[in-house]
Design an enzyme around this catalytic site. Structure first.
Site, PDB file in Angstrom:
ATOM      1  N   LYS A   1      -2.571   3.809  94.446  1.00 28.83           N
ATOM      2  CA  LYS A   1      -2.116   4.480  93.224  1.00 28.83           C
ATOM      3  C   LYS A   1      -3.310   5.072  92.489  1.00 28.83           C
ATOM      4  CE  LYS A   1       1.830   1.482  92.083  1.00 28.83           C
ATOM      5  NZ  LYS A   1       2.868   2.510  92.144  1.00 28.83           N
TER       6      LYS A   1
ATOM      7  N   ARG B   1      10.945  -2.382  98.538  1.00 29.92           N
ATOM      8  CA  ARG B   1      12.082  -2.373  99.477  1.00 29.92           C
ATOM      9  C   ARG B   1      11.755  -3.160 100.748  1.00 29.92           C
ATOM     10  NH1 ARG B   1      11.874   4.037  98.950  1.00 29.92           N
ATOM     11  NH2 ARG B   1      11.155   3.353  96.908  1.00 29.92           N
TER      12      ARG B   1
HETATM   13  N1  BES Z   1       6.147  -0.751  91.533  1.00 30.82           N
HETATM   14  C1  BES Z   1       6.333   0.634  91.775  1.00 30.82           C
HETATM   15  C2  BES Z   1       7.366   1.263  90.863  1.00 30.82           C
HETATM   16  C3  BES Z   1       7.064   1.340  89.402  1.00 30.82           C
HETATM   17  C4  BES Z   1       6.619   2.513  88.842  1.00 30.82           C
HETATM   18  C5  BES Z   1       7.292   0.268  88.570  1.00 30.82           C
HETATM   19  C6  BES Z   1       6.385   2.595  87.491  1.00 30.82           C
HETATM   20  C7  BES Z   1       7.041   0.341  87.209  1.00 30.82           C
HETATM   21  C8  BES Z   1       6.593   1.510  86.670  1.00 30.82           C
HETATM   22  C9  BES Z   1       6.797   0.844  93.211  1.00 30.82           C
HETATM   23  O1  BES Z   1       6.325  -0.055  94.140  1.00 30.82           O
HETATM   24  C10 BES Z   1       6.315   2.188  93.640  1.00 30.82           C
HETATM   25  O2  BES Z   1       5.134   2.358  93.737  1.00 30.82           O
HETATM   26  N2  BES Z   1       7.245   3.113  93.873  1.00 30.82           N
HETATM   27  C11 BES Z   1       6.922   4.426  94.288  1.00 30.82           C
HETATM   28  C12 BES Z   1       7.830   4.760  95.455  1.00 30.82           C
HETATM   29  C13 BES Z   1       7.454   6.020  96.164  1.00 30.82           C
HETATM   30  C14 BES Z   1       6.154   5.822  96.915  1.00 30.82           C
HETATM   31  C15 BES Z   1       8.569   6.384  97.115  1.00 30.82           C
HETATM   32  C16 BES Z   1       7.181   5.367  93.127  1.00 30.82           C
HETATM   33  O3  BES Z   1       8.135   5.161  92.378  1.00 30.82           O
HETATM   34  O4  BES Z   1       6.393   6.277  92.937  1.00 30.82           O
HETATM   35 MN    MN Z   2       4.455   0.470  94.952  1.00 31.92          MN
END
Ligand code: BES
Ligand code: MN
Ligand code: ZN
Length: 524
Positions: free
Chosen positions: A302, A376
């Site tokens: 990230k 997931r």
């Molecule tokens: N933990 C994150 C989602 C999240 C985002 C939680 C903001 C709280 C605040 C999750 O694991 C994630 O990174 N999701 C990605 C999925 C994508 C790579 C398909 C996302 O939402 O960007």
């Molecule tokens: Mn994630």
């Protein structure tokens, strides 16, 4: 010779020291383990208000209620009423008026609950009072126009609203509250009984969930999460706890859960807390929470901005555990199993790579195209495990799954995805009653097309932009048998409060504890 040997071993241990430090995953050298949060006000019930306390009056309209048991002279009543009129205080939900200098009362606070307030509205008035009294240096008395038993509802809200997470603050610590909160009731024993049997356990569950989520990732990782949970449930009747470590999970073939944690030196865990109350049915209701104790994105790292937020990526797991704690401490006649799918998602030479294919315990394969879509993956194995080991009558997932749900619903609602109408309706109703509201989102069968993999049964992301929250839900649902009622709650927008509301101080919200507690009780 001997000298040389000694020297050599000294050198060896020196050389080992840094790596031994890197393996020191307790964080105990940095964080004193014994620090507690500031004490909360003790909550009690009485027929008469103690002297010298600040007074909170819960109001349903502009008129000051009789306030039996509260020492308020006719002149003081008149002064309060005049001030309320002058300030156009109408008793509407959320309204407050703080008065000082009336008689010997250190402070009189009027809090509106609205006409014929629901249990939730009374709780919100209690929460509002707790927020307003955060730095009040006196004991407090809470009285109002509510019936005898409803004092417990107000006290419940007060308990949620007074929560704080300040255990690591050593300077600028806000003055902690001094003295008890006494709720005046014509039948204090009955009010106290209602509070201790239902609402205090629920407040305890919310507090545990918030504490777990607020803790930084150097303190809460899979193993320490489990330890905290064991401590919280110690000696609670009807509870059994099962923990799978990495070796056990590998043996069971739980490749997608273990795969996510494989870039971290902190071992993954699957934690299952089962609570069975008297007379409850054989098949439990399963709550399965995402427990990523830190989500760096893994190899699909990230961006740095806001990454710290991902210490809360185990909020789903924290909330299923909190709900189980509430149900167990209140000895509710329900049967639930709360599962926490615990792993730390880190980039490392051992981390899984985009393109890797892993297998769940049922043998289904998943192509991992983005290591940041890890929730997931851990839920796939956790759902298969709970289905096999506990034969639940329904499965509810709760997870900080996608940023997309934040764009869609912000912090007002959690997203609800369900394949079962009855379960969806029960969840929506529990959301309204508990104050943790849900908004139904689509799960179209054609989403499957976007998630087809050329080389495995499914992939964990779509190659192009799409309905991100729904696609995430679809992937999870792929690992749940169509005949088991299943729902998934995406709480990425609601697990954290950027600013305080009456029942939720700023910080991790514990969202889902009240909702799942309500669902389990409402169902029986
Ligand atoms: N933990 C994150 C989602 C999240 C985002 C939680 C903001 C709280 C605040 C999750 O694991 C994630 O990174 N999701 C990605 C999925 C994508 C790579 C398909 C996302 O939402 O960007
Ligand atoms: Mn994630
Ligand atoms: Zn995540």
């Amino acid at each position: 010779m001997r000298m040389k040997h000694l020297l050599l071993s000294a050198c060896l241990s020196l050389a080992l020291a840094p790596s031994a430090m890197a393996q020191d995953i307790t964080g105990s050298g940095v964080v004193p383990a014994t620090v507690a949060n500031s004490a909360e006000r003790a909550i009690g019930f009485a027929a008469n208000a103690p002297a010298g306390a600040a007074l909170v009056v819960v109001m349903t309209d502009a008129a000051l209620p009789p306030l039996d048991g509260v020492a308020l002279s006719a002149a003081e009543r008149q002064a309060v009423a005049a001030a309320a009129t002058a300030a156009s205080f109408d008793g509407k939900a959320g309204a407050t008026l703080s008065l000082r200098g009336i008689g010997a009362h250190p402070r009189i606070l009027l809090v509106g609950a609205g006409t014929t307030p629901s249990s939730l509205a009374l709780a919100e008035a209690g929460g509002k009072a707790a927020q307003e009294l955060r730095s009040e240096g006196h004991p407090v008395t809470i009285a109002g126009a509510y019936g005898d038993l409803s004092a417990a509802d107000v006290a419940y809200g007060f308990a949620l609203g007074q929560y704080r997470f300040d255990r690591y603050k050593t300077v600028d610590k806000k003055t902690p509250p001094t003295g008890a909160a006494t709720f005046v009731s014509a039948d204090p024993d009955a009010a106290e009984a209602a509070f201790t049997s239902r609402w205090k356990p629920l407040a305890d569950g919310v507090r545990l969930s918030r504490d777990l989520a607020n803790e930084p990732a150097n303190v809460i990782y899979p193993e320490s999460f489990v330890a905290r949970v064991r401590e919280a449930f110690a000696a609670t009747p009807g509870v059994s706890i099962e923990v799978l470590d990495e070796a056990a999970m590998r043996k069971l073939g739980m490749g997608t859960l273990v795969g996510v944690g494989q870039g971290s030196p902190r071992g993954s865990r699957l934690l299952a807390v089962r609570y069975r109350g008297a007379g409850a049915p054989d098949a439990p209701l399963a709550f399965v929470g995402k427990g990523i104790t830190f989500d760096s994105g893994g190899i699909s790292l990230k961006p740095g901005n806001g990454m710290w937020d991902m210490k809360g990526d185990m909020s789903g797991a924290a909330s299923v555990i909190g709900a189980a704690l509430s149900l167990a401490r209140s000895q509710a006649p329900v049967h639930v199993v709360a599962v926490a799918a615990l792993a730390e998602n880190m980039p490392d030479g051992n981390a899984q790579r985009p393109g890797d294919i892993t297998r769940t315990m049922s043998g289904k394969t998943i192509e991992m195209l983005n290591a940041d879509a890890e929730g997931r993956l851990v839920l796939a194995d956790a759902n298969e495990y709970v289905a096999k080991a506990y034969k639940p009558r329904a499965i509810v997932n709760i997870a900080t799954l996608t940023g997309a749900i934040v764009s869609a619903l912000d912090d007002q609602y959690a997203g609800l995805f369900a394949r079962d109408e009855k379960l969806a309706d029960a969840l929506l109703a529990a959301g309204t009653a508990s104050g943790e509201e849900l908004w139904r989102m689509p799960l179209h069968k054609n989403y499957a097309e976007k998630l087809k993999s050329d080389v495995a049964d499914i992939r964990n992301i779509a190659p192009s932009q799409g309905p991100g929250a729904s696609l995430g839900a679809h992937v999870i649902g792929f690992f749940v048998d169509e005949t088991t009622p299943w729902a998934h709650l995406d709480i990425a927008g609601v697990n954290q409060a950027d600013k305080a509301t009456s029942l939720v101080p700023k910080g991790m919200s514990g969202f889902g504890v009240r909702l799942l507690d309500q669902l389990a009780r409402g169902e029986e």
